[in-house]
Design a protein around this motif. Structure first.
Motif, PDB file in Angstrom:
ATOM      1  N   GLY A  79       0.495  -1.694  -0.288  1.00 50.90           N
ATOM      2  CA  GLY A  79       0.597  -0.199  -0.081  1.00 50.90           C
ATOM      3  C   GLY A  79       1.001   0.924  -0.463  1.00 50.90           C
ATOM      4  N   ALA A  80       2.589   1.469   0.611  1.00 47.48           N
ATOM      5  CA  ALA A  80       2.789   2.582   0.509  1.00 47.48           C
ATOM      6  C   ALA A  80       3.351   2.372   0.017  1.00 47.48           C
ATOM      7  CB  ALA A  80       4.059   2.380   1.896  1.00 47.48           C
ATOM      8  N   ALA A  81       3.677   1.429  -1.019  1.00 48.82           N
ATOM      9  CA  ALA A  81       4.963   1.761  -2.721  1.00 48.82           C
ATOM     10  C   ALA A  81       3.027   1.743  -3.565  1.00 48.82           C
ATOM     11  CB  ALA A  81       4.585   0.253  -2.856  1.00 48.82           C
ATOM     12  N   PHE A  82       2.535   1.867  -3.598  1.00 55.23           N
ATOM     13  CA  PHE A  82       1.248   2.608  -4.210  1.00 55.23           C
ATOM     14  C   PHE A  82       1.415   4.110  -4.287  1.00 55.23           C
ATOM     15  CE2 PHE A  82       0.625  -2.054  -5.581  1.00 55.23           C
ATOM     16  CZ  PHE A  82       0.650  -1.482  -7.431  1.00 55.23           C
ATOM     17  N   ALA A  83       1.147   4.389  -2.633  1.00 52.90           N
ATOM     18  CA  ALA A  83       0.699   5.446  -2.139  1.00 52.90           C
ATOM     19  C   ALA A  83       2.157   6.462  -2.516  1.00 52.90           C
ATOM     20  CB  ALA A  83       0.519   5.324  -1.080  1.00 52.90           C
ATOM     21  N   VAL A  84       3.379   6.145  -2.592  1.00 52.88           N
ATOM     22  CA  VAL A  84       4.597   7.564  -2.529  1.00 52.88           C
ATOM     23  C   VAL A  84       4.182   8.134  -3.841  1.00 52.88           C
ATOM     24  CG1 VAL A  84       5.524   5.542  -3.451  1.00 52.88           C
ATOM     25  CG2 VAL A  84       6.722   6.884  -2.122  1.00 52.88           C
ATOM     26  N   PRO A  85       3.457   7.063  -5.509  1.00 52.43           N
ATOM     27  CA  PRO A  85       3.689   8.177  -5.962  1.00 52.43           C
ATOM     28  C   PRO A  85       2.762   8.858  -6.164  1.00 52.43           C
ATOM     29  CG  PRO A  85       3.703   5.547  -6.650  1.00 52.43           C
ATOM     30  CD  PRO A  85       3.382   5.784  -5.319  1.00 52.43           C
ATOM     31  N   PHE A  86       1.641   9.134  -6.081  1.00 55.60           N
ATOM     32  CA  PHE A  86       0.847   9.936  -5.449  1.00 55.60           C
ATOM     33  C   PHE A  86       1.476  11.195  -4.477  1.00 55.60           C
ATOM     34  CE2 PHE A  86      -1.755   6.233  -5.828  1.00 55.60           C
ATOM     35  CZ  PHE A  86      -3.075   6.913  -7.227  1.00 55.60           C
ATOM     36  N   ALA A  87       1.667  10.817  -3.054  1.00 52.74           N
ATOM     37  CA  ALA A  87       2.631  11.971  -2.493  1.00 52.74           C
ATOM     38  C   ALA A  87       3.455  12.270  -3.838  1.00 52.74           C
ATOM     39  CB  ALA A  87       3.245  11.421  -1.687  1.00 52.74           C
ATOM     40  N   GLY A  88       4.543  11.712  -4.481  1.00 51.97           N
ATOM     41  CA  GLY A  88       5.662  12.479  -4.923  1.00 51.97           C
ATOM     42  C   GLY A  88       4.817  13.643  -5.840  1.00 51.97           C
ATOM     43  N   GLY A  89       3.615  13.245  -6.803  1.00 49.65           N
ATOM     44  CA  GLY A  89       2.399  13.590  -7.332  1.00 49.65           C
ATOM     45  C   GLY A  89       2.639  15.242  -6.380  1.00 49.65           C
ATOM     46  N   ALA A  90       2.378  15.211  -5.490  1.00 53.33           N
ATOM     47  CA  ALA A  90       2.220  16.210  -5.061  1.00 53.33           C
ATOM     48  C   ALA A  90       3.220  17.225  -4.449  1.00 53.33           C
ATOM     49  CB  ALA A  90       1.115  16.284  -3.870  1.00 53.33           C
ATOM     50  N   ILE A  91       4.233  16.966  -4.361  1.00 51.94           N
ATOM     51  CA  ILE A  91       5.583  17.369  -4.397  1.00 51.94           C
ATOM     52  C   ILE A  91       5.689  17.950  -5.775  1.00 51.94           C
ATOM     53  CG2 ILE A  91       7.984  17.081  -3.691  1.00 51.94           C
ATOM     54  CD1 ILE A  91       6.623  15.123  -1.086  1.00 51.94           C
ATOM     55  N   GLY A  92       6.154  17.040  -6.707  1.00 57.53           N
ATOM     56  CA  GLY A  92       6.428  17.575  -7.779  1.00 57.53           C
ATOM     57  C   GLY A  92       4.716  18.908  -8.626  1.00 57.53           C
ATOM     58  N   ALA A  93       3.851  19.064  -7.826  1.00 58.00           N
ATOM     59  CA  ALA A  93       3.270  20.245  -8.495  1.00 58.00           C
ATOM     60  C   ALA A  93       3.935  21.385  -7.520  1.00 58.00           C
ATOM     61  CB  ALA A  93       1.760  19.818  -7.991  1.00 58.00           C
ATOM     62  N   LEU A  94       3.825  21.074  -6.266  1.00 63.44           N
ATOM     63  CA  LEU A  94       5.087  22.402  -5.356  1.00 63.44           C
ATOM     64  C   LEU A  94       6.027  22.686  -5.875  1.00 63.44           C
ATOM     65  CD1 LEU A  94       3.132  21.165  -1.645  1.00 63.44           C
ATOM     66  CD2 LEU A  94       2.533  22.461  -3.215  1.00 63.44           C
ATOM     67  N   ALA A  95       6.779  21.821  -6.644  1.00 67.60           N
ATOM     68  CA  ALA A  95       8.195  22.102  -6.559  1.00 67.60           C
ATOM     69  C   ALA A  95       8.310  22.987  -7.769  1.00 67.60           C
ATOM     70  CB  ALA A  95       8.799  20.939  -7.124  1.00 67.60           C
ATOM     71  N   SER A  96       7.145  22.791  -9.104  1.00 62.22           N
ATOM     72  CA  SER A  96       6.980  22.829 -10.185  1.00 62.22           C
ATOM     73  C   SER A  96       6.133  24.651 -10.068  1.00 62.22           C
ATOM     74  CB  SER A  96       6.222  22.393 -11.508  1.00 62.22           C
ATOM     75  OG  SER A  96       4.571  22.462 -10.740  1.00 62.22           O
ATOM     76  N   GLY A  97       5.457  24.973  -8.476  1.00 56.71           N
ATOM     77  CA  GLY A  97       4.153  26.253  -8.459  1.00 56.71           C
ATOM     78  C   GLY A  97       3.446  26.080  -8.980  1.00 56.71           C
ATOM     79  N   ALA A  98       3.388  24.988  -9.042  1.00 54.42           N
ATOM     80  CA  ALA A  98       1.915  24.861  -9.210  1.00 54.42           C
ATOM     81  C   ALA A  98       0.719  24.359  -8.107  1.00 54.42           C
ATOM     82  CB  ALA A  98       1.234  23.769 -10.449  1.00 54.42           C
TER      83      ALA A  98
END
Length: 273
Positions: A79-98
């Motif tokens: 479950g953690a392995a499948f959840a981390v891409p969503f957390a990474g996507g949220a961090i990626g959006a914040l890092a990109s300024g979106a």
């Protein structure tokens, strides 16, 4: 056994190494460190071995409690392995300024703070020269490093990565007249294999850095129950932040080169002697 071998063949190596193994490590640390040892017995290795051995004890076959424990650990890790891409996507959006609308007040404050701290690279370079002339070598080195990572334009995003992405979009628009966001999917479909692979690898490195930041946050939060996890999370976070900056730079340079090549055509081969 045959099912496990076939499953291993079908699982991509990147998913296994980047997501499943860190998830297993996190669940084990959370279970043993946070759930069993806690802050009072944080360094009691004997107690940790005893609890792990109790969970894996065999007595003519695995007990029901042992099987249940392994199933729960396995489900939590997957479950953690499948959840981390969503957390990474949220961090990626914040890092990109979106940033989402409900975080924009904080984003505007961060942008204003970055504007107040910003100085043109030329001014920073002159300050470094003056510091070196005054014998303040450490300050000069710090100013040189700051000048190297400072953009030529005033910040317009809450993050350095957001400014870098917007600079790339502006450069591509000025050189080719195309919009990166609207043309990205069409570009991937029309590119030859080599440029497409370069873009995919650069984007994958960016996603991997964002996911590593997600893991660092998870381990740091786990430190509230078992404090040795917090320093581990901080170290992983610092390394991931450096990796993220490098991945952003590589992704932007690759994007600029691919759009320029797409606009002007591939370079002509050198003349034969």
């Amino acid at each position: 056994m045959g099912l496990l071998v076939e499953l291993q063949k079908r699982i991509p190596d990147g998913w296994f190494l980047r997501r499943l193994l860190p998830a297993v490590l996190f669940v084990v640390v959370a279970t043993v460190g946070g759930g069993q040892l806690g802050q009072r017995h944080w360094d009691d290795l004997g107690l940790a071995r005893e609890r792990i051995a109790g969970a894996l004890r065999w007595s003519g076959g695995m007990s029901g409690d042992g099987v249940a424990s392994l199933v729960l650990v396995g489900v939590a890790a997957v479950g953690a392995a499948f959840a981390v891409p969503f957390a990474g996507g949220a961090i990626g959006a914040l890092a990109s300024g979106a940033w989402p609308w409900w975080l924009m007040p904080l984003g505007r404050r961060l942008t204003a703070w970055r504007v107040r701290r910003w100085a043109p690279p030329e001014e920073t370079g002159r300050r470094a020269v003056r510091a070196r002339a005054a014998g303040r070598q450490l300050r000069a080195d710090r100013l040189d490093a700051r000048r190297a990572r400072t953009g030529p334009a005033e910040p317009g995003s809450p993050t350095w990565s957001g400014d870098r992405f917007r600079a790339t979009e502006a450069q591509v628009r000025a050189e080719t007249g195309t919009d990166v966001a609207s043309e990205w999917t069409r570009l991937l479909l029309a590119l030859p294999d080599a440029p497409r692979a370069a873009l995919s690898e650069a984007r994958d490195a960016y996603d991997a850095a964002c996911e590593a930041l997600a893991w660092s946050i998870a381990f740091t939060v786990l430190g509230a129950w078992w404090w040795p996890a917090a320093p581990l999370g901080v170290v992983v976070g610092l390394a991931s932040w450096r990796s993220l900056r490098g991945a952003v730079g590589a992704l932007c340079r690759t994007t600029e080169a691919v759009f320029a090549m797409r606009h002007t055509g591939p370079p002509s081969p050198p003349p034969q002697p």
